[in-house]
Motif scaffolding. Structure first.
Motif, PDB file in Angstrom:
ATOM      1  N   ALA A 482      12.320 -40.545 135.867  1.00 26.71           N
ATOM      2  CA  ALA A 482      13.493 -39.664 135.936  1.00 26.71           C
ATOM      3  C   ALA A 482      13.079 -38.196 135.816  1.00 26.71           C
ATOM      4  O   ALA A 482      13.577 -37.330 136.551  1.00 26.71           O
ATOM      5  CB  ALA A 482      14.488 -40.035 134.842  1.00 26.71           C
ATOM      6  N   LEU A 483      12.148 -37.886 134.906  1.00 25.18           N
ATOM      7  CA  LEU A 483      11.652 -36.511 134.753  1.00 25.18           C
ATOM      8  C   LEU A 483      10.896 -36.072 136.004  1.00 25.18           C
ATOM      9  O   LEU A 483      10.996 -34.916 136.434  1.00 25.18           O
ATOM     10  CB  LEU A 483      10.741 -36.421 133.529  1.00 25.18           C
ATOM     11  N   TRP A 484      10.138 -36.962 136.573  1.00 28.14           N
ATOM     12  CA  TRP A 484       9.379 -36.685 137.797  1.00 28.14           C
ATOM     13  C   TRP A 484      10.322 -36.310 138.934  1.00 28.14           C
ATOM     14  O   TRP A 484      10.099 -35.320 139.649  1.00 28.14           O
ATOM     15  CB  TRP A 484       8.560 -37.922 138.119  1.00 28.14           C
ATOM     16  N   ILE A 485      11.382 -37.063 139.108  1.00 32.16           N
ATOM     17  CA  ILE A 485      12.351 -36.783 140.167  1.00 32.16           C
ATOM     18  C   ILE A 485      12.985 -35.405 139.975  1.00 32.16           C
ATOM     19  O   ILE A 485      13.158 -34.637 140.919  1.00 32.16           O
ATOM     20  CB  ILE A 485      13.431 -37.889 140.204  1.00 32.16           C
ATOM     21  N   GLY A 486      13.302 -35.051 138.713  1.00 34.07           N
ATOM     22  CA  GLY A 486      13.863 -33.733 138.438  1.00 34.07           C
ATOM     23  C   GLY A 486      12.910 -32.618 138.799  1.00 34.07           C
ATOM     24  O   GLY A 486      13.321 -31.574 139.343  1.00 34.07           O
ATOM     25  N   ALA A 487      11.613 -32.798 138.521  1.00 39.30           N
ATOM     26  CA  ALA A 487      10.607 -31.784 138.849  1.00 39.30           C
ATOM     27  C   ALA A 487      10.478 -31.602 140.358  1.00 39.30           C
ATOM     28  O   ALA A 487      10.335 -30.477 140.852  1.00 39.30           O
ATOM     29  CB  ALA A 487       9.258 -32.176 138.243  1.00 39.30           C
ATOM     30  N   VAL A 488      10.542 -32.691 141.105  1.00 39.49           N
ATOM     31  CA  VAL A 488      10.441 -32.609 142.569  1.00 39.49           C
ATOM     32  C   VAL A 488      11.607 -31.819 143.147  1.00 39.49           C
ATOM     33  O   VAL A 488      11.434 -30.960 144.019  1.00 39.49           O
ATOM     34  CB  VAL A 488      10.396 -34.023 143.184  1.00 39.49           C
ATOM     35  N   ARG A 489      12.811 -32.076 142.664  1.00 36.27           N
ATOM     36  CA  ARG A 489      13.977 -31.375 143.177  1.00 36.27           C
ATOM     37  C   ARG A 489      13.899 -29.876 142.886  1.00 36.27           C
ATOM     38  O   ARG A 489      14.227 -29.038 143.729  1.00 36.27           O
ATOM     39  CB  ARG A 489      15.244 -31.978 142.568  1.00 36.27           C
ATOM     40  N   SER A 490      13.446 -29.521 141.690  1.00 38.69           N
ATOM     41  CA  SER A 490      13.310 -28.113 141.330  1.00 38.69           C
ATOM     42  C   SER A 490      12.231 -27.432 142.170  1.00 38.69           C
ATOM     43  O   SER A 490      12.426 -26.324 142.690  1.00 38.69           O
ATOM     44  CB  SER A 490      12.977 -27.979 139.839  1.00 38.69           C
TER      45      SER A 490
END
Length: 518
Positions: A482-490
């Protein structure tokens, strides 16, 4: 749309296989050869290191190696890389680093491994094991087989230091954003074909798992396999350096490539960043932090799943030769899957944009990770009729689904993940790119694997085995994705802003087609 442009310019078939213009061939073809050889070596090293270490003890040793051996050595080599880059040209550092790895591999195969019993402190390890709880067995094994541990470390670091820091750092220097959409897809195809080829080549080099009395070296089948494989790795490593030398002399001789050939002192540019300043800059840059989160996320997640899976794998394949052949065949499989994915990579990026393409890897790992742990935790509840139909025991079923998870995860990593991550470095300043990349890929990736290993170590202390701790591993894994996905979007939003400012015509995000009005 970009996919339509590629088809119009190169044709339907060539746009998939070779979307390269004639004047670009001289630059991309040597890079493709280097990529192939470096990945070929790593594919063989990856299978050898697991076969040497896991079969000598168990998969429980891996979390300890990755925290207490791989991570410190990654920090040391990253510091060394930074120091060398401050003193020598990027070109010379390339030769120095690769030569150091090849010399060690030769020593291990022909001197250390044949005499390993002379180096391993079995008596001291037995005494330490008797005084420690069961959960420390992996740590004791790391000490007991310390030469194998050292080989595992330097085989593992071939990926982060040679492939990621040296080669991709070089590729990012000589490639523009608009070229990367095409170039990196071709390089990714080369790396995946290398994995496919290496898996079968390694099986061929394994002398069939049978001791060959006609060979003038080796005391058993696996020792002969090791010596032959390392000899091939040394030869391909030397060829890689020769190609790199030719390219620097014959192709990259324009003034724009001076950063490759001269030291920072010779160029008389701005004050170079120290090692501490490089890491400080990394922590203060939201852009680099997001890249680091991607790298940490992948390495932590793959490590947490892989250690549990390899523990199950050892129960089925306890012989080094059998384990080695299974890993070789798996390498071939994920190389084939990665190649097919990479063929469509330019079109995927052109149609969906950088962000959605970069999200493919965490989503695949989320789905396959859930599937693997479901089979691991609930496989014993599958009815006997189903198991008879599948022709597998519960353990074998877990091993095969884990192999599928490993295959798909690494196929994504060596296609869409690597390509999108490397593209994100291109718009950065030379020194920030070079040292920020070394910090992220040289150390950050190790922190990801070490983080997963620390989790495993803590759970082993509490539960005593990898199988008992599996439910908690699965829960932590989902949170990290979940944290990884947030970093990709940012990072996707920031990357789009930078490419629009610097090279508006090269944006990798899809462009909406406006309706044509009469």
């Amino acid at each position: 749309m970009e996919s339509k442009t590629l088809t119009q310019e190169f044709g339907a078939i060539r746009s998939f296989l070779w979307p390269i213009r004639s004047n670009e061939t001289r630059k991309i073809f040597p890079m493709l050869c280097m990529m192939f050889l470096i990945c070929f070596n790593y594919s063989i090293l990856r299978c050898i290191k697991d076969s040497v270490v896991v079969t000598a003890s168990s998969a429980e040793v891996l979390p300890f190696i990755k925290v207490w051996a791989v991570l410190p050595m990654a920090v040391v080599l990253t510091l060394l890389f930074t120091k060398l880059n401050n003193r020598f040209s990027q070109e010379r550092v390339f030769y120095m680093m690769i030569s150091g790895f090849l010399i060690f591999y030769a020593l291990f195969a022909f001197v250390i491994y044949p005499n390993s019993d002379l180096f391993h402190p079995h008596a001291a390890a037995d005494s330490i094991q008797a005084a420690l709880p069961r959960g420390f067995a992996g740590l004791v094994s790391m000490f007991r087989y310390w030469t194998f541990t050292l080989f595992y470390v330097l085989a593992e670091l071939w990926s982060s230091m040679v492939l990621t820091v040296l080669f991709w750092g070089f590729a990012n220097e000589v490639t523009k954003v608009h070229e990367a959409k095409r170039f990196y897809a071709v390089l990714t195809i080369g790396s995946n074909i290398a994995a496919t080829f290496a898996g079968q080549a390694a099986n061929y080099l394994s002398v069939g798992g049978v001791y060959n009395t006609n060979l003038p070296f080796g005391s058993n089948a696996f020792e002969q396999t090791l010596m032959i494989s390392i000899s091939v790795i040394i030869c391909t490593g030397i060829v890689t350096m020769l190609i790199f030398r030719w390219m620097n002399k014959r192709v990259l001789n324009a003034p724009e490539f001076d950063d490759l050939h001269f030291t920072r002192f010779e160029l008389k540019k701005k004050k170079k960043m120290s090692v501490r300043e490089s890491f400080s800059f990394l922590s203060n840059s939201k852009y680099l932090v997001c890249i680091a989160m991607m790298v940490l996320g992948y390495n932590l997640v793959i490590n947490m799943v892989e250690v549990v899976w390899k523990n199950q794998l050892r129960e089925v394949y306890s012989s080094p030769s059998d384990y080695y052949r299974f890993m070789n065949n798996l390498t071939t499989a994920f190389g084939m899957v990665s190649t097919m994915t990479a063929l469509f990579l330019p079109r995927i990026i052109g149609k969906f944009g950088w962000t959605k393409t970069a999200l493919i890897t965490p989503m695949i790992m989320l789905v396959t990770g859930l599937g693997f742990f479901a089979f691991l935790l609930f496989g014993n509840h599958i009815g006997g009729a189903w198991l008879a139909t599948l022709g597998m025991s519960p353990v074998m079923l877990v091993v095969m689904f884990g192999a599928l998870q490993n295959c798909l995860s690494k196929a994504c990593k060596y296609s869409v993940f690597d390509a999108t991550k490397e593209m994100s470095f291109i718009p950065l300043d030379h020194e920030v790119k070079l040292k920020g990349k070394a910090a992220i890929d040289g150390v950050g990736s190790r922190f990801g694997k070490s983080g997963g290993s620390l989790v495993h170590q803590g759970l082993l202390m509490v539960f005593g085995s990898l199988s008992a701790s599996a439910p908690y591993v699965a829960t932590i894994l989902m949170g990290m994705i979940a944290l990884w996905i947030g970093a990709v979007r940012s990072l996707g939003r920031q990357f789009q802003d930078i490419t629009h400012q610097g090279e508006p015509e090269t944006s990798l995000e899809p462009v909406e087609e406006k309706p044509v009005t009469a």
